[in-house]
Design an enzyme around this catalytic site. Structure first.
Site, PDB file in Angstrom:
ATOM      1  N   CYS A  55       0.451  -1.291  -0.359  1.00 42.96           N
ATOM      2  CA  CYS A  55      -0.410   0.071   0.281  1.00 42.96           C
ATOM      3  C   CYS A  55       0.905   0.753  -0.109  1.00 42.96           C
ATOM      4  O   CYS A  55       1.371   1.860  -0.993  1.00 42.96           O
ATOM      5  CB  CYS A  55      -1.149  -0.077   0.754  1.00 42.96           C
ATOM      6  SG  CYS A  55      -2.526   1.347   1.073  1.00 42.96           S
ATOM      7  N   HIS A  71      -4.153  -5.204   0.676  1.00 36.88           N
ATOM      8  CA  HIS A  71      -3.228  -5.761   1.701  1.00 36.88           C
ATOM      9  C   HIS A  71      -3.396  -7.408   1.434  1.00 36.88           C
ATOM     10  O   HIS A  71      -4.075  -7.910   1.763  1.00 36.88           O
ATOM     11  CB  HIS A  71      -4.130  -5.360   3.105  1.00 36.88           C
ATOM     12  CG  HIS A  71      -3.521  -3.778   3.520  1.00 36.88           C
ATOM     13  ND1 HIS A  71      -2.982  -3.374   4.033  1.00 36.88           N
ATOM     14  CD2 HIS A  71      -4.014  -2.542   2.237  1.00 36.88           C
ATOM     15  CE1 HIS A  71      -2.856  -1.692   4.011  1.00 36.88           C
ATOM     16  NE2 HIS A  71      -3.481  -2.109   3.871  1.00 36.88           N
ATOM     17  N   GLU A 125      -1.918  -9.465   3.644  1.00 33.77           N
ATOM     18  CA  GLU A 125      -1.245  -9.375   5.515  1.00 33.77           C
ATOM     19  C   GLU A 125      -3.062 -10.135   6.221  1.00 33.77           C
ATOM     20  O   GLU A 125      -3.444  -9.800   7.529  1.00 33.77           O
ATOM     21  CB  GLU A 125      -1.077  -8.679   5.981  1.00 33.77           C
ATOM     22  CG  GLU A 125      -1.846  -7.079   6.304  1.00 33.77           C
ATOM     23  CD  GLU A 125      -1.241  -6.264   5.397  1.00 33.77           C
ATOM     24  OE1 GLU A 125      -1.377  -4.820   5.729  1.00 33.77           O
ATOM     25  OE2 GLU A 125      -0.981  -6.483   4.806  1.00 33.77           O
TER      26      GLU A 125
END
Length: 520
Positions: A84, A175, A177
Site C-alpha cells: 500500500c 493488503h 496480510e
C-alpha cells in the site's frame, strides 16, 4: 536465525504482517519509520507497511529509511516488499508519479493477475480475478523504470502489483496480510522464500525469550499483577510466574462491571488476593456517557487501586498487565503515525506519573498466539478458549451512563445469551459473543399490557486475531443459517421473557472494519 524487519508507517494492519510472518515460523521485528539504519541493516528482508500519509506531503524522515533500505538492496539484493503506502514510497523513490485516486478504494475489491512472478507462485493463476482488500486514497499513476505490472484493479484499473525481479523488489497496492485478500498469506510466504528465510521460530522459543526478559527487567523486585480471569491476564500471569515465581503478587479486583457470577479461573500455584471495589467504580462512573471518558476513569481507578494494594504488599516496583498487540494497535501506540481508533484499558487512561513500572509480556502477541502460549505452558482449555472480555467490563457494553440497575440487566441478558449459545454448540465456533444494552426504550406488549423497555443488541463474530472480524455466521450454508436463526429466535424470546426491563432484542451484522468488535 532468519529475520524480517517490518517498517511501520502507521497502518492499522502492520501487526497482522508480523502475525503472518511469525505464524510461518520466521522471526520478525517491527520498527518505527524513524529507526536508525544501523539497527536494521542485518535482516534477511524488509517489508514496508501501509500508512495514512501521502508521499506528496513532507515525509523527509520517512524517505530517509526507505532510501537507505533501497540503497542496501542495490548493493546486496536484499528483498523488499512494499504494501500500500509502502508501494507508493518505493515508486516515489524511483521517480514514478503517485497521485490522489480518482476513486478511493476502501474494502473488498477485485484485481486481475496479468503476469507470472515468483511472488505469486502457486498463489494465483494468470488472467484470474482475485478478491483483495484495498485501503488507499492515493495510487501509483506511472510505472518506475525496471518494474513490471503483475496485477491491476478490475473496476478502477489501479496498479495493484508491480515487481522488479532483478532487484527483488515487490510492491502491492492491496493488503495481503488481511484475510479478505484471497491467498494473501501465500504471497507473504513466497516473499519469505525469496528472502531465503528458515522457518525456525516457535512459540517455545518466544516463551524462553520472554522469561529471560522478565527476569532481567524485574531482577529481585516484586511484581503486582491485574488478573481478571480472562485469557490475556491469566496467560500473562502464568508466564510471569514461571519467570519469577513468588515475586509475583496477583490481585483480582471486582469492579462491579463483571459478568454475572464471574469468578477467577484457577491458576495453579499462583496465590490471588480478592478486592471488592465495585462501589468505588460505579460511583465514579455516575453521570458519564462518553466512552473514552469511561475508559479513562476506569483505567485511572484501576491503577489507583493497584497502587493502594501494592503499598499493603510493600516494596512493589512493577505492575504486570495482559496487554496484547490488538490493544496497542487500536490505541495508536504501535507507531507515531497510527491513528487512534479507541483507547484500551491496558494501554489508555493510565496516569502520566504512575508509581509502578509496567511489565507487559504479551504486548507483541495477538489473541490466537496468546492462546497458543497458554497451551504451551499448560493452562486449561477453560481459560484459554473463553471469549475475550474487555478490561472496562460491562461499562463499554452499556451505551450511555452506567448504573447498578443497568449492569444487573445486562448481566442477566449476557448469561442467557452465552448459556443458550453453549446449549446450541455454537460457543466454540465463535470468536466473541456478547450483549449490549442500548440507551433507548421501545414500546412492547406482554400479556394484555403495554411495556416500555430497553433494547438489547446481540453480537457474535468470527476472527483469528481480533484485527478483522465477520458477523457470525459468515458462510451461506442453508443448514448453518437455519440453526443460527433458530438460536436467535429462541434466545431473543428467553431474554424478553426472563429479564425485566428488556422488551426488544436485535442482532448486529456489521463486520470489522468498518465497525470495531465492541460498540464502545
Amino acid at each position: 536465525m532468519s529475520a524480517i524487519a517490518i517498517i511501520d508507517f502507521g497502518s492499522q494492519f502492520t501487526q497482522l504482517i508480523a502475525r503472518q510472518v511469525r505464524g510461518m515460523g520466521v522471526y520478525c521485528e517491527i520498527f518505527p519509520s524513524n529507526i536508525s539504519f544501523e539497527t536494521i541493516s542485518k535482516f534477511n528482508g524488509f517489508i514496508l507497511s501501509g500508512g495514512p500519509q501521502s508521499v506528496n506531503d513532507d515525509c523527509s524522515e520517512t524517505s530517509r529509511v526507505v532510501h537507505e533500505i533501497i540503497k542496501l538492496n542495490e548493493a546486496t539484493s536484499v528483498p523488499i516488499l512494499g504494501i500500500c503506502y509502502g508501494q507508493q514510497l518505493i515508486c516515489h523513490y524511483f521517480g514514478a508519479k503517485v497521485k490522489e485516486s480518482f476513486k478511493q478504494e476502501f474494502g473488498r475489491t477485485k484485481i486481475k493477475i496479468l503476469k507470472e512472478s515468483p511472488i505469486v507462485k502457486d498463489t494465483w493463476d494468470v488472467n484470474s480475478e482475485v478478491d483483495v482488500l484495498m485501503n488507499h486514497a492515493d495510487s501509483v499513476d506511472t510505472i518506475p523504470q525496471g518494474f513490471t505490472v503483475i496485477a491491476s484493479g478490475v473496476i478502477n484499473q489501479t496498479i495493484a502489483m508491480i515487481v522488479n525481479e532483478q532487484r527483488k523488489i515487490y510492491c502491492t497496492q492491496f493488503h495481503p496480510e488481511v484475510k479478505p485478500t484471497t491467498n494473501g498469506s501465500k504471497l507473504l510466504s513466497n516473499f519469505l522464500d525469496i528472502a531465503n528465510c528458515k522457518r525456525d521460530w516457535t512459540m517455545k522459543s518466544f516463551i524462553e525469550e520472554q522469561k529471560e526478559k522478565i527476569k532481567n527487567v524485574v531482577g529481585e523486585k516484586k511484581v503486582i499483577a491485574a488478573v481478571s480471569g480472562g485469557v490475556d491476564s491469566s496467560v500473562a500471569a502464568a508466564l510471569t510466574h514461571k519467570a519469577i515465581g513468588k515475586q509475583l503478587n496477583c490481585i483480582f479486583i471486582d469492579t462491579g462491571l463483571l459478568r454475572k457470577n464471574q469468578t477467577i479461573a484457577m491458576l495453579k500455584e499462583i496465590p490471588i488476593n480478592y478486592v471488592d471495589k465495585s462501589n468505588l467504580f460505579l460511583s465514579r462512573l455516575k453521570g458519564i456517557t462518553d466512552p473514552e471518558e469511561k475508559r479513562k476513569i476506569i483505567g485511572n481507578t484501576f491503577i489507583e487501586v493497584f497502587e493502594e494494594e501494592a503499598k499493603k504488599i510493600g516494596d512493589v516496583d512493577f505492575l504486570m498487565q495482559g496487554t496484547i498487540y490488538s490493544d496497542v494497535v487500536e490505541s495508536g501506540h504501535a507507531s507515531d503515525n497510527t491513528s487512534t481508533i479507541k483507547s484500551h484499558h491496558n494501554v489508555g487512561g493510565l496516569p502520566e506519573k504512575m508509581n509502578l513500572k509496567l511489565v507487559e509480556p504479551l504486548r507483541y502477541l495477538f489473541k490466537d498466539e496468546v492462546r497458543l502460549l497458554g497451551k504451551e505452558i499448560g493452562l486449561s482449555d477453560e481459560i484459554i478458549f473463553q471469549h475475550p472480555f474487555p478490561g472496562p467490563g460491562l461499562a463499554v457494553r452499556i451505551i450511555s451512563e452506567v448504573d447498578k440497575e443497568k449492569v444487573q440487566i445486562l448481566q442477566e441478558v449476557d448469561e442467557i445469551y452465552i448459556n443458550t449459545m453453549k446449549n446450541y454448540d455454537l460457543y466454540d465456533k465463535i470468536w466473541q459473543a456478547f450483549a449490549v444494552l442500548l440507551p433507548i426504550k421501545t414500546v412492547g406488549v406482554m400479556g394484555d399490557g403495554r411495556t416500555y423497555g430497553y433494547v438489547c443488541a446481540l453480537r457474535a463474530v468470527t476472527s483469528s486475531d481480533g484485527m478483522t472480524a465477520d458477523a457470525f455466521p459468515f458462510e451461506d450454508k442453508d443448514q448453518h443459517l437455519l440453526v443460527f436463526w433458530d438460536f436467535l429466535r429462541n434466545v431473543g424470546s428467553i431474554i424478553v421473557n426472563n429479564v425485566p426491563g428488556v422488551n426488544r432484542v436485535v442482532y448486529d451484522i456489521t463486520s470489522k472494519p468498518p465497525a470495531t468488535i465492541e460498540w464502545e
